[in-house]
Write a protein that holds these residues in place. Structure first.
Motif, short mmCIF file in Angstrom:
data_model
loop_
_atom_site.label_atom_id
_atom_site.label_comp_id
_atom_site.label_asym_id
_atom_site.label_seq_id
_atom_site.Cartn_x
_atom_site.Cartn_y
_atom_site.Cartn_z
N PRO A 151 42.87 64.36 29.03
CA PRO A 151 43.13 62.87 29.81
C PRO A 151 42.43 61.85 29.89
CG PRO A 151 42.23 65.09 30.92
CD PRO A 151 43.10 65.33 29.53
N CYS A 152 42.29 60.75 30.12
CA CYS A 152 41.49 60.27 29.39
C CYS A 152 40.89 59.48 30.87
CB CYS A 152 41.63 59.31 29.29
SG CYS A 152 42.97 57.98 29.62
N THR A 153 39.77 59.25 31.29
CA THR A 153 38.82 58.81 32.35
C THR A 153 40.09 57.37 33.22
OG1 THR A 153 36.74 59.69 31.64
CG2 THR A 153 37.01 58.30 33.55
N GLY A 154 40.02 57.33 34.41
CA GLY A 154 40.26 56.44 34.86
C GLY A 154 40.14 55.05 35.37
N TYR A 155 40.12 54.57 34.61
CA TYR A 155 39.44 52.82 34.87
C TYR A 155 40.26 51.91 35.83
CZ TYR A 155 36.46 54.28 31.51
OH TYR A 155 35.02 55.02 30.87
N GLN A 156 41.75 52.68 36.24
CA GLN A 156 42.56 51.35 36.80
C GLN A 156 41.28 50.08 37.85
OE1 GLN A 156 45.95 53.85 37.19
NE2 GLN A 156 46.74 51.59 35.93
N HIS A 157 40.68 51.86 38.63
CA HIS A 157 40.26 50.92 40.43
C HIS A 157 38.46 49.81 40.49
CE1 HIS A 157 42.70 51.94 43.22
NE2 HIS A 157 43.41 53.29 42.05
N MET A 158 38.02 49.74 38.66
CA MET A 158 36.98 49.72 38.26
C MET A 158 36.95 48.02 38.47
SD MET A 158 35.68 48.75 35.00
CE MET A 158 36.78 47.64 34.19
N VAL A 159 37.91 47.39 38.25
CA VAL A 159 38.19 46.08 38.93
C VAL A 159 37.61 45.09 39.95
CG1 VAL A 159 38.53 43.64 38.21
CG2 VAL A 159 38.76 44.95 36.83
N HIS A 160 39.00 46.08 40.85
CA HIS A 160 38.78 46.12 42.26
C HIS A 160 37.45 46.56 42.91
CE1 HIS A 160 41.51 47.09 46.30
NE2 HIS A 160 40.87 46.00 46.44
N ASP A 161 37.41 48.02 42.68
CA ASP A 161 35.91 48.61 43.03
C ASP A 161 34.72 47.41 42.80
OD1 ASP A 161 37.16 49.82 44.28
OD2 ASP A 161 36.55 51.63 42.54
N TYR A 162 34.78 47.18 41.79
CA TYR A 162 33.29 45.84 40.63
C TYR A 162 34.06 44.46 42.87
CZ TYR A 162 31.51 41.69 38.47
OH TYR A 162 31.10 40.20 38.81
N ARG B 144 30.41 46.91 8.17
CA ARG B 144 29.69 45.42 7.28
C ARG B 144 30.61 44.44 8.18
NH1 ARG B 144 29.10 44.17 2.67
NH2 ARG B 144 27.68 42.59 3.32
N MET B 145 32.14 44.23 7.94
CA MET B 145 32.69 42.99 8.24
C MET B 145 34.20 43.21 8.78
SD MET B 145 31.43 40.07 6.97
CE MET B 145 30.73 39.75 5.91
N PRO B 146 33.99 43.94 10.26
CA PRO B 146 34.53 44.70 10.82
C PRO B 146 35.67 43.91 11.40
CG PRO B 146 32.48 44.89 12.65
CD PRO B 146 32.81 43.91 11.47
N SER B 147 37.06 44.11 11.78
CA SER B 147 37.99 42.79 12.83
C SER B 147 38.04 43.43 14.30
CB SER B 147 39.57 43.42 12.36
OG SER B 147 39.16 43.04 10.75
N LEU B 148 38.30 42.51 14.81
CA LEU B 148 38.46 42.85 16.59
C LEU B 148 39.80 42.52 16.91
CD1 LEU B 148 36.94 44.01 18.51
CD2 LEU B 148 36.20 42.09 19.96
N TYR B 149 39.90 43.11 17.78
CA TYR B 149 41.66 42.56 18.75
C TYR B 149 41.50 42.66 19.88
CZ TYR B 149 47.03 42.26 19.51
OH TYR B 149 47.34 41.80 20.19
N LEU B 150 41.86 41.45 20.30
CA LEU B 150 41.67 41.00 22.01
C LEU B 150 43.24 41.00 22.16
CD1 LEU B 150 39.22 41.03 23.44
CD2 LEU B 150 38.90 39.99 20.95
N PRO B 151 44.02 42.11 23.16
CA PRO B 151 45.00 41.49 23.83
C PRO B 151 46.22 41.45 24.33
CG PRO B 151 43.76 42.97 25.34
CD PRO B 151 43.10 42.80 23.59
N LEU C 198 42.36 44.82 31.57
CA LEU C 198 43.59 44.92 30.82
C LEU C 198 43.54 46.06 29.91
CD1 LEU C 198 42.89 41.38 28.32
CD2 LEU C 198 44.82 41.84 30.41
N GLY C 199 44.97 46.97 29.66
CA GLY C 199 44.40 48.10 29.67
C GLY C 199 44.26 48.99 30.22
N GLU C 200 43.50 49.76 29.99
CA GLU C 200 43.15 50.99 31.10
C GLU C 200 42.88 50.67 32.23
OE1 GLU C 200 41.60 52.60 26.85
OE2 GLU C 200 41.69 50.77 28.19
N SER C 201 42.19 49.53 32.29
CA SER C 201 41.39 48.86 33.59
C SER C 201 42.22 47.60 34.27
CB SER C 201 39.88 48.37 33.23
OG SER C 201 40.23 47.47 32.64
#
Length: 650
Positions: free
Chosen positions: A2-13, A463-470, A496-499
């Motif tokens: 199981p992965c750590t849950g982050y669904q309440h992160m923004v609300h709690d912030y 050296r030249m990675p790609s980063l995707y924003l969903p 977004l995603g996990e949060s």
């Protein structure tokens, strides 16, 4: 695993942010000891409220007219039309008691009922006031009663509810630096301008009341218009913190920009008018938390005592029912106004005669737009056009500075701290996972698709990675849409995603994402800006770990985030945007916009539009299948037209 849950992160912030703000506010209130200290606090409150409700338009001719009269045994009703702005018609009713005036007066504001002033509940409180000897003016809110702004549209599902319509208007107004709450308040101020010219009205005894959304407008108006001498807002006042903790989203007019950032709570809108008489009304079973109402009243009572106000000038009444202007609350309101207007004891009105629209309509077809009024979306489109014609292009560095301000970007450390989380398997690939601490208690979740499953417990950056924003979730979108990009990182900024707190209702006009956007506005910040900040922090990490350039990919909402990051971060490389919007102006020119509120940057069109950033990126940029205001692909003539409007080439 199981992965750590982050669904309440923004609300709690955001809850933690508000707790800190209000701990400081309550300490300030408790430290007030003298009338002079109270007056200074009140002046600070009034200035903060004035800032939140700016800009205020110029007053223009009301062009008021009466379209008919209804005679009843104890009162008469006049059907009134006036223009709060040129061509922006407001439908209203004036209830006048029998007998000789001038009468004490009450301005009535409606809650969120599609019928507006014709709703039985609002006819009832007007009749009770008229029977008690008060002249009453009550007017239709925007998109309620006879003021449906989308009268001519065939597809109106997105605005079928008056509250959904308010949120539609609100997010579009944000782009031109306006606030829908000020539009609502301005209608009330102009209604009062008309009402106080009536010879039947005693301008020294003017009350104000409304329920729910009308309680909102009553609360705001009370703080902003000193011609009103007494107020009784119903079923609205609580605390901003209780609404947030209870996962209770508000309407766009209920999020005044910057008020929480200025240290204010709802009670301060009442405190702004101390020691004038105020009755706070609630209900025992209201969704607006009665604990917050009691807390607000306690703050008001303490402050009123400091000013030397009589105890009778502040009162609290909590009815026995659920949300609504019940008979109990109406009677408490009438008695309060009668006491402070020094009139005779009001009669108990047991029977209300409800009139139907055939009798009450002020316009021939029951709609002001059908009668020639200009709908609000035309106002927004004209304002966006005006800004496009008059704003000056900013040099790159000046534009970056302006974006930092509009996005309210926090300071960043050079290389943020990160946690290495448990790897996960997605389809054919193992994903390494990293939690980047971009801000206190907030983590952006970075994923790396691995060719070797055994390397998921370290961060080794190319050296030249790609980063995707969903658009919604980096992991699922990378796996399905971009299988060819290796080494590929996917980032889920906050929400977004996990949060993402509510998968099923993400695009709902009252979803949690919208709730966070509204509270960011009240903090004087930008929720979109915080997502940009998360992404800038991710680039800082990749660069700090060895990347020379980071190529950016974004889709939908992520395309907008990627665009800002590409413009602001010196180590960004090429940028490829799938399903990006072509311009903010296009969002203002469409009557309906499907993009969520969190993508609307308040005040942006005063200084720039998206094509300014596209042109600045030059050959680094690729736009693939742009989306229109409806979040659907633009093709053919529609695409060419929007490209031309944005000043871009195909």
């Amino acid at each position: 695993m199981p992965c750590t849950g982050y669904q309440h992160m923004v609300h709690d912030y955001y809850i933690k942010r508000l707790h800190a703000t209000y701990t400081e506010r309550r300490a300030t209130l408790r430290a007030l000891r003298t009338r002079a200290q109270a007056q200074q606090y009140q002046e600070d409150v009034r200035r903060a409220i004035a800032r939140a409700f700016a800009p205020r338009p110029q007053k223009t001719p009301l062009n008021a007219r009466c379209s008919g009269t209804i005679e009843r045994r104890f009162f008469r009703v006049e059907k009134i039309l006036f223009e709060s702005r040129p061509g922006f018609t407001v439908s209203a009713h004036v209830y006048l008691p029998r007998g000789e005036g001038p009468f004490p007066a009450v301005l009535g504001t409606c809650g969120h009922d599609a019928a507006g002033i014709q709703a039985p509940i609002y006819q009832a409180f007007c009749q009770r006031l008229a029977r008690a000897g008060f002249a009453v003016l009550i007017y239709d809110p925007i998109n309620q009663g006879e003021r449906d702004q989308y009268w001519h549209l065939k597809d109106r599902n997105a605005v079928a509810s008056c509250t959904h319509a308010h949120n539609m208007m609100g997010k579009q107004l944000e782009l031109v630096g306006d606030f829908f709450g000020m539009w609502r308040v301005w209608d009330g101020m102009r209604a009062l301008d008309y009402f106080l010219t009536r010879p039947e009205v005693d301008t020294t005894r003017v009350g104000l009341t409304g329920n729910s959304g009308g309680g909102t407008v009553s609360t705001w108006l009370w703080a902003l218009d000193e011609r009103i001498t007494m107020a009784a807002p119903s079923c609205f006042v609580t605390t901003f913190l209780h609404n947030l903790e209870n996962e209770l989203p508000a309407d766009s007019e209920q999020y005044p920009p910057g008020v929480i950032g200025s240290g204010l709570d709802m009670a301060d809108f009442i405190i702004a008018r101390a020691p004038s008489p105020t009755l706070l009304l609630g209900q025992r079973y209201d969704f607006f938390d009665r604990r917050g109402l009691q807390q607000a009243f306690d703050d008001v009572a303490q402050f009123y005592d400091l000013t030397g106000a009589p105890t009778a000038n502040r009162d609290l009444f909590i009815g026995p029912q659920g949300h609504g202007f019940s008979r109990h609350n109406q009677e408490a309101m009438v008695e309060f106004f009668a006491r402070h207007a020094a009139t005779d004891s009001p009669p108990r009105v047991s029977k209300i005669t409800t009139l139907d629209s055939t009798a009450l309509n002020t316009t021939p077809d029951g709609n002001t737009v059908a009668a020639g009024a200009k709908p609000i979306y035309e106002w927004v489109a004209e304002r966006a056009d005006q800004l496009s014609r008059t704003r000056h292009s900013l040099p790159t560095e000046r534009l970056k500075e302006r974006l930092h301000t509009l996005l309210s970007l926090p300071q960043r450390s050079s290389t943020p701290y990160y946690r290495v989380l448990r790897p996960q398997r997605h389809g054919e690939y193992t994903h390494a996972r990293y939690a980047i601490e971009s801000e206190s208690d907030v983590r952006a979740l970075l994923h790396k698709r691995l060719a070797h499953a055994t390397r998921g417990h370290t961060l080794d950056v190319e050296r030249m990675p790609s980063l995707y924003l969903p658009h919604l979730d980096a992991v699922s979108e990378c796996s399905s849409a971009l299988p060819e990009l290796v080494p590929l990182y996917g980032l889920n900024p906050r929400g977004l995603g996990e949060s993402r707190p509510d998968d099923a209702d993400f695009f709902h006009p009252y979803g949690m994402d919208y709730l966070f956007h509204g509270h960011a506005l009240m903090l004087g910040e930008s929720y979109l800006g915080r997502r940009v900040h998360d992404t800038l922090s991710a680039l800082d990490l990749l660069v700090g770990e060895g990347a020379q350039k980071v190529h950016l990919y974004g889709r939908g909402q992520g395309a907008l985030i990627a665009l800002y990051v590409a413009f602001l971060h010196d180590q960004s490389g090429t940028i490829t945007l799938y399903n990006a919007p072509l311009s903010y102006t296009a969002w203002c020119k469409a009557p309906l916009v499907a993009w969520p509120a969190a993508n609307f940057l308040r005040g942006a069109l005063r200084y720039f539009d998206l094509p300014d950033l596209y042109r600045a990126l030059g050959k680094r940029l690729r736009l693939i299948e742009p989306w229109g205001p409806d979040m659907k692909p633009l093709r053919g003539k529609a695409l060419r037209l929007e490209l031309d409007e944005a000043g871009l080439t195909a």
